[in-house]
Design a protein around this motif. Sequence first.
Motif, PDB file in Angstrom:
ATOM      1  N   UNK A  28      34.442  29.176  39.263  1.00  0.00           N
ATOM      2  CA  UNK A  28      34.312  30.555  38.779  1.00  0.00           C
ATOM      3  C   UNK A  28      34.887  30.667  37.371  1.00  0.00           C
ATOM      4  N   UNK A  29      36.037  30.041  37.137  1.00  0.00           N
ATOM      5  CA  UNK A  29      36.646  30.090  35.807  1.00  0.00           C
ATOM      6  C   UNK A  29      35.764  29.390  34.778  1.00  0.00           C
ATOM      7  N   UNK A  30      35.219  28.237  35.126  1.00  0.00           N
ATOM      8  CA  UNK A  30      34.358  27.511  34.190  1.00  0.00           C
ATOM      9  C   UNK A  30      33.094  28.306  33.894  1.00  0.00           C
ATOM     10  N   UNK A  31      32.477  28.858  34.920  1.00  0.00           N
ATOM     11  CA  UNK A  31      31.250  29.635  34.712  1.00  0.00           C
ATOM     12  C   UNK A  31      31.527  30.914  33.927  1.00  0.00           C
ATOM     13  N   UNK A  32      32.692  31.518  34.134  1.00  0.00           N
ATOM     14  CA  UNK A  32      33.046  32.711  33.351  1.00  0.00           C
ATOM     15  C   UNK A  32      33.218  32.356  31.885  1.00  0.00           C
ATOM     16  N   UNK A  33      33.843  31.224  31.607  1.00  0.00           N
ATOM     17  CA  UNK A  33      34.015  30.795  30.215  1.00  0.00           C
ATOM     18  C   UNK A  33      32.664  30.499  29.572  1.00  0.00           C
ATOM     19  N   UNK A  34      31.808  29.801  30.287  1.00  0.00           N
ATOM     20  CA  UNK A  34      30.475  29.487  29.749  1.00  0.00           C
ATOM     21  C   UNK A  34      29.675  30.771  29.550  1.00  0.00           C
ATOM     22  N   UNK A  35      29.756  31.674  30.500  1.00  0.00           N
ATOM     23  CA  UNK A  35      29.046  32.950  30.361  1.00  0.00           C
ATOM     24  C   UNK A  35      29.535  33.762  29.175  1.00  0.00           C
TER      25      UNK A  35
END
Length: 96
Positions: A28-35
């Motif tokens: 979730x943290x990685x996808x939030x950063x990428x988003x």
Amino acid sequence: MAGRAEADVIAEAIDTAVALGWALAAWVAVLAAVGTVVALARLATGAWAVRGLWRALSGPLTAEQAPQAPESSQTPQRPTEPLWAHSERHDYEDAA
């Protein structure tokens, strides 16, 4: 020994659930950063495109809408003396 084996299975299940929870939180943290990076890139690209379009359209529109200054029949006269020069000469003996 059946009770001990069941406790080990439950402990392993809890341990696995906790590990999967941490893995999910990391994703979730990685996808939030990428988003966030993608969203900011889209905003920057959109702002760049709007600025280019604005500059391309505002130049001709401004030139088209500029009021025409009335032409004067007289040409401006340049002063014969500089502005800092006085018309009358001073004697500095009076100051002493």
